[in-house]
Design an enzyme around this catalytic site. Sequence first.
Site, mmCIF file in Angstrom:
data_model
loop_
_atom_site.group_PDB
_atom_site.id
_atom_site.type_symbol
_atom_site.label_atom_id
_atom_site.label_comp_id
_atom_site.label_asym_id
_atom_site.label_seq_id
_atom_site.Cartn_x
_atom_site.Cartn_y
_atom_site.Cartn_z
ATOM 1 N N SER A 1 -9.758 -1.007 7.164
ATOM 2 C CA SER A 1 -9.128 -0.867 5.920
ATOM 3 C C SER A 1 -8.610 -2.051 5.185
ATOM 4 O O SER A 1 -7.955 -2.073 3.927
ATOM 5 C CB SER A 1 -8.148 0.401 5.879
ATOM 6 O OG SER A 1 -8.711 1.595 6.027
ATOM 7 N N SER B 1 -9.575 1.508 3.130
ATOM 8 C CA SER B 1 -8.593 2.243 2.197
ATOM 9 C C SER B 1 -7.548 1.577 1.411
ATOM 10 O O SER B 1 -6.842 1.915 0.726
ATOM 11 C CB SER B 1 -7.780 3.215 3.217
ATOM 12 O OG SER B 1 -6.826 2.808 3.904
ATOM 13 N N LYS C 1 0.865 -1.186 0.027
ATOM 14 C CA LYS C 1 -0.068 -0.115 0.064
ATOM 15 C C LYS C 1 0.913 1.239 -0.038
ATOM 16 O O LYS C 1 2.012 1.318 0.566
ATOM 17 C CB LYS C 1 -0.799 0.056 1.112
ATOM 18 C CG LYS C 1 -1.900 1.044 1.196
ATOM 19 C CD LYS C 1 -2.660 0.899 2.581
ATOM 20 C CE LYS C 1 -3.992 1.882 2.812
ATOM 21 N NZ LYS C 1 -4.935 1.495 3.908
#
Length: 442
Positions: free
Chosen positions: A179, A155, A80
């Site tokens: 997330s 996310s 990420k």
Amino acid sequence: MFDWLGMSAADLGRGIADGSIDPVALTQAFLGAIDSHDHRDRIYVRVTADRAMVEAEAAAERARAGQRLSPLDGVPISWKDLFDTAGVETESGSALLKGRVPSTDAAVLRNATTMGLVCLGKTHMSELAFSGLGYNPITATPPNINDPKVVPGGSSSGAAASVAFGLAAIGIGSDTGGSVRIPSAWNDLVGLKTTAGRVSCQGTVPLCESFDTVGPLCRTVEDAALSLAILEGRASVDLRGANLKGMRFAVLETLALDDLREAPKTGFATALERLKDAGASVVGLDAPEVARAMMLAGPLYASEAYGQWRDVIEAQPDLMYAEILERFRGGAQYSAADYVSACHELEALRSRWRTRVAGFDAVLMPTSPILPPDVARLSEDHDYYVTENILALRNTRIGNLMNACAVNLPTGVPSCGILFMGLPYAEERILRVAAAAEFALG
């Protein structure tokens, strides 16, 4: 060769160990798949091909010499875009951080590299990690594996897409309110939310440091267990012999079953029946402290997030997506006294929770009460965006507020997950529970 792209990370590691898979060819296969994929630029912010090939070649040499560093030595994974990567932009999905280039790797990336994993690159995410939907008009919105018209969940949106579309064996993400678990559920993956403070966040762009956690999105519980070990630089828990017979599960009835849409309700009910058929007992659980903790989420989350980012945001607010900007600014309404009072109360609520659930092997709930929302409608309907974002994160946030570790498993109904929550720092136990449940759920 291209079967490799759909294999579990553990199976790829076993193939490297027995000589049937060459880490260089494996990495080339993933890089080729990324380059030729229709959604490459919506999933990966940057591909670190040069680094990946150097790491793959080193892994191949170790494999030939019988000196592999871990069960996943030579396996390619994604990161990420909030994990610092030396010499590579790390911008956390926001134009506010455009051009930010760290000089060192995040601690978890260093650990993974030390254990022999191959870094494929950085994946897209919700802006500054402050949304559970995965919609980001500032950088990119990754696709959902089940429906091109809906969001992937956030996310850690690109992390989920990278695995679901066969462009990484594992995606490493973060989870502050859901997330890791939401995009895992909405893309039919396994996701592990770790206890806050267990896995290092050093070198990770923060959102709310009190709640930020690091965890993997992957294909199997075994992959999740191996990933946790890699992130911490240690040996993995042994999942062999995990069995549901005699296990006691509690279904959280406070808030978690409210307003369920039809598909998540069906997926959850079907999963519960399979767990019972496999020998587990399931009872309902009312926990008033959960409802009270949810009322503290505003002063706890919004005020800390805004305190973390206020000066950066207010210097250039026009660079932000309006919905995320509004969510951050919501933290300005709380005083320091509100925040401190909420922190103290939350600790008392957590103590009550731990006492209430200590006798169960896991607390169960639908991972999300809703299916992934429509991208086009989110872009034009403010009320829809706010409502869906709050609902998406409602159940997963319980785990963050209670500082639980948790695993999302697919239920067999597309984009519908079941969440297994354990006590703080009980990752090894919840992973064994999840491994047994994974077998029962098929």
